[in-house]
Each structure stands twice: as structure tokens, then as C-alpha cells.
Write an enzyme that holds these catalytic residues in place. Structure first.
Site, short mmCIF file in Angstrom:
data_model
loop_
_atom_site.label_atom_id
_atom_site.label_comp_id
_atom_site.label_asym_id
_atom_site.label_seq_id
_atom_site.Cartn_x
_atom_site.Cartn_y
_atom_site.Cartn_z
N GLY A 240 0.87 -1.18 0.00
CA GLY A 240 0.00 0.00 0.00
C GLY A 240 0.90 1.22 0.00
O GLY A 240 1.86 1.29 0.77
N GLY B 199 0.51 4.30 0.99
CA GLY B 199 0.56 5.07 2.24
C GLY B 199 1.49 4.41 3.24
O GLY B 199 2.37 5.06 3.82
N ALA B 200 1.28 3.12 3.45
CA ALA B 200 2.08 2.39 4.44
C ALA B 200 3.55 2.37 4.02
O ALA B 200 4.45 2.58 4.86
CB ALA B 200 1.54 0.97 4.59
N ASN C 148 5.36 10.64 -11.00
CA ASN C 148 6.40 10.00 -11.81
C ASN C 148 6.12 10.37 -13.26
O ASN C 148 5.22 11.17 -13.56
CB ASN C 148 6.48 8.49 -11.54
N GLY D 185 16.64 9.82 -12.59
CA GLY D 185 16.65 10.75 -11.45
C GLY D 185 15.38 11.55 -11.30
O GLY D 185 14.28 11.01 -11.48
N ALA E 291 7.99 0.15 -5.57
CA ALA E 291 7.97 1.10 -4.46
C ALA E 291 9.19 2.01 -4.37
O ALA E 291 9.44 2.61 -3.34
CB ALA E 291 7.75 0.39 -3.13
N ALA E 292 9.97 2.15 -5.47
CA ALA E 292 11.06 3.14 -5.46
C ALA E 292 10.47 4.51 -5.16
O ALA E 292 10.98 5.26 -4.32
CB ALA E 292 11.78 3.15 -6.80
N GLY E 293 9.37 4.80 -5.83
CA GLY E 293 8.71 6.09 -5.63
C GLY E 293 8.20 6.27 -4.21
O GLY E 293 8.24 7.36 -3.65
N ASP E 294 7.72 5.20 -3.60
CA ASP E 294 7.22 5.30 -2.22
C ASP E 294 8.36 5.62 -1.25
O ASP E 294 8.22 6.47 -0.37
CB ASP E 294 6.54 3.99 -1.79
N ARG F 124 17.13 -3.80 -3.61
CA ARG F 124 16.59 -4.81 -2.68
C ARG F 124 15.21 -5.25 -3.13
O ARG F 124 14.48 -4.49 -3.77
CB ARG F 124 16.46 -4.20 -1.28
#
Ligand code: ADP
Length: 307
Positions: free
Chosen positions: A39, A41-42, A186, A227, A251-254, A287
Site C-alpha cells: 500500500g 501510504g504504508a 512520476n 533521477g 515502491a522506489a517512488g514510495d 533490494r
């Protein structure tokens, strides 16, 4: 410690690896099964907390095992979960993910309780929201709730960051956009919001400018391995991504957004925040997974030394 309020979704990702994605009506015998906390948010709350600030997560889960697991795992990261509300009628959000041997995926998200986070819940969390140094949100929650929280925080002079992901189905309202200190699409979200297809740096500049004209004080377009591009209404700044061996870009953006919010909460400049977030995003793609991949402040500092 600074205070960051993250308002958004929590899901449990259920992942099965298969040789190929099933066609309609087909049953495929899968391989390994994984269950991960997810998620947007999390994920962003975890990244912000690992940077070392106090994070309050405002969200909604079902009255079920998944919801209890979310509270437990977030609390282990030191996140305040007092405002992770329980919905007795709707189940916790889940994402059913199938990944084939070429890493192609097929995802169905059942938002469940996430879709019932309401303006009344925001009122309940007002005490925390109004003492925040930064409020960070995404678009996996009802848009009226996001807009309501943005108004509450902006009226109190608190910087609001919106990561407009997933790309909104309908245009974001002028009121919401004007309440934003920062918006962080993005490439594809920026194309969607601006109507300008972002294919290279020149189009990214034009899209950033167009989005800025819609109301947010600052715009950052994240560009994956290229970048990010920062525009504050007078100047463009480009921050190059670190060269890393990417194994999982989920989730790079998260991670990037969580760290960005944490640094901005500390009163640092936008460009300093982008530099830290850029390192965090790069570490996260080396990772597997979303939340397990988010680095600590020390890991970000160590990576900076290596550059
Ligand atoms: P999203 O995950 O939301 O699609 P991006 O792919 O733009 O967002 O990634 C967010 C940020 O993470 C980038 O701006 C960059 O700093 C970092 N990042 C993403 N992919 C890579 C990569 N392959 N190598 C290095 N950094 C990356």
C-alpha cells in the site's frame, strides 16, 4: 524529532510466481507464495519513519488478521498507529499479484477499507494533523478525503505533499492543487496530469511547468533511473539518479516520497530533500520488496560517503 502525518492506504500484497500468467478461465499451478506489507501510504510511512522522524499513519483497515498485522508491523517501525481506523464492515485492502518467469506481472487490488477513509476520520485525527511539520498523501484513498485533509493542513500553514499515484481517473480539483506545497508525479502520472507526454528532458520541463501553473508551489517529476526534475516556479534543478544494480523497482517512488517528506519536515531545502530521497530510492531498487527495501538514515548516510 519532527512530526510527519502520512494519510493513505495499506494493503497486504499476496504474490505468486508462475511460469506464465493465466488466460481467462485457465488455472495455473504456481510456485512460491509471498505475503508482503504494501500500500502506497504504508510504504511511504515506513520510509519516512526509518529516516528517524515521528510518523503518524492515518489509514483504515478491516477488522481482520491483515489489519492487525499492519498495525503490528508498522508499530515495529516506531510508527504511531492510533489513527489506523478499524472498519467493521469492509475487509482490509489486498493486492493479488501474479509474476511470471520474465517478471511480467498481473495485479488486482481490492481497496476494501482503504476506500472508506472519510473526512470524519480526518477530523478525528485533526489533533495530529494540525501539529504536523509535513502532511504526505497519495491517491489510493477517496479523493474527497485527500482534498479535505489538504485543506485542513494548508489552512494551518502546514506543507502538504501529494504523490499523485496511481494516476487520477479524473482531473484533480483546482482547490486541491492550490493547497499543495509539493506534488511528486512520476513520468506517467506527470503525462496524465499535464496532458504533455513525458518522453525526454525537454517534455519533462514542459510538463513540470504546466503542472506548476495548476497551483502547487513546487513540482518534482521522478524519472526512474534518470533521477528527478525539480521546479519551484522560477528554477529547474535536475538531480541524477545513482548508478546501481536494480533488482526490484517496486515502491522506489514510495521510498523516495517518504524520505522526501521526512527531510522537508526537518526544515531543509527542497534540493537537499531531493538528494536524500534520490539516494533512498536508489538503495530501495537494489533490494527486493517494498517496505523491507526502505533504508534507514544511517544507510543513506553511508551511501553518500561512498559516492
Ligand atoms: P515510481 O516508483 O513511482 O514509478 P520512479 O520510478 O520515478 O517512481 O522512481 C522514484 C525515484 O527512485 C527516482 O527519482 C530515483 O531517484 C529512484 N530510482 C528509481 N529507479 C531507479 C534506478 N533504476 N536506479 C537508481 N535510482 C532509481
Amino acid at each position: 524529532m519532527k512530526n510527519i502525518v502520512v494519510i493513505g492506504s495499506s494493503n497486504t500484497d499476496m504474490v505468486v510466481k508462475t511460469s506464465h500468467l493465466p488466460a481467462g478461465g485457465e488455472t495455473v499451478l504456481g510456485g512460491d507464495f509471498f505475503m508482503n506489507a504494501g500500500g502506497k501510504g504504508a510504504n511511504q510511512a515506513v520510509a519516512a519513519a526509518r529516516y528517524g522522524n515521528r510518523v503518524v499513519f492515518v489509514a483504515k483497515t478491516g477488522d481482520d488478521l491483515f489489519g492487525r498485522q499492519v498495525r503490528k508491523s508498522m508499530a515495529e517501525d516506531g510508527i504511531v498507529t492510533d489513527y489506523v481506523f478499524v472498519d467493521k464492515e469492509h475487509p482490509s485492502g489486498v493486492a493479488l499479484i501474479t509474476i511470471d518467469k520474465d517478471a511480467e506481472n498481473c495485479i488486482v487490488v481490492a481497496g476494501g477499507a482503504n476506500m472508506y477513509l472519510s473526512p470524519a476520520d480526518i477530523d478525528t485525527a485533526a489533533e495530529e494533523i494540525l501539529k504536523a511539520d509535513v502532511v504526505l498523501m497519495q491517491l489510493e484513498s477517496p479523493i474527497e478525503t485527500v482534498a479535505y485533509a489538504a485543506r485542513m493542513a494548508a489552512k494551518a500553514g502546514i506543507p502538504v505533499i501529494l504523490n499523485p499515484a496511481p494516476a487520477p481517473a479524473e482531473a484533480l480539483s483546482e482547490e486541491l492543487l492550490k493547497d499543495l506545497f509539493l506534488i511528486t508525479p512520476n513520468r506517467s502520472e506527470a503525462s496524465h496530469i499535464s496532458g504533455i507526454e513525458v518522453t525526454d528532458m525537454e517534455s519533462a520541463h514542459r510538463a513540470a511547468k504546466a503542472i506548476h501553473e495548476m497551483g502547487p508551489k513546487n513540482v518534482i517529476i521522478t524519472l526512474g533511473s534518470d533521477g528527478s526534475l525539480v521546479y519551484d516556479g522560477s528554477m529547474f534543478m535536475r538531480v541524477e539518479a545513482l548508478k546501481v544494480e536494480a533488482v526490484d523497482t517496486t515502491a522506489a517512488g514510495d521510498t523516495y516520497n517518504g524520505v522526501l517528506a521526512s527531510v522537508i519536515a526537518e526544515g531543509k531545502s527542497l534540493i537537499e530533500a531531493v538528494r536524500e530521497a534520490n539516494i533512498a530510492g536508489a538503495i530501495s531498487v537494489t533490494r527486493m520488496g517494498a517496505q523491507p527495501a526502505a533504508p534507514t538514515r544511517e544507510e543513506i548516510a553511508a551511501m553518500k560517503q561512498r559516492k
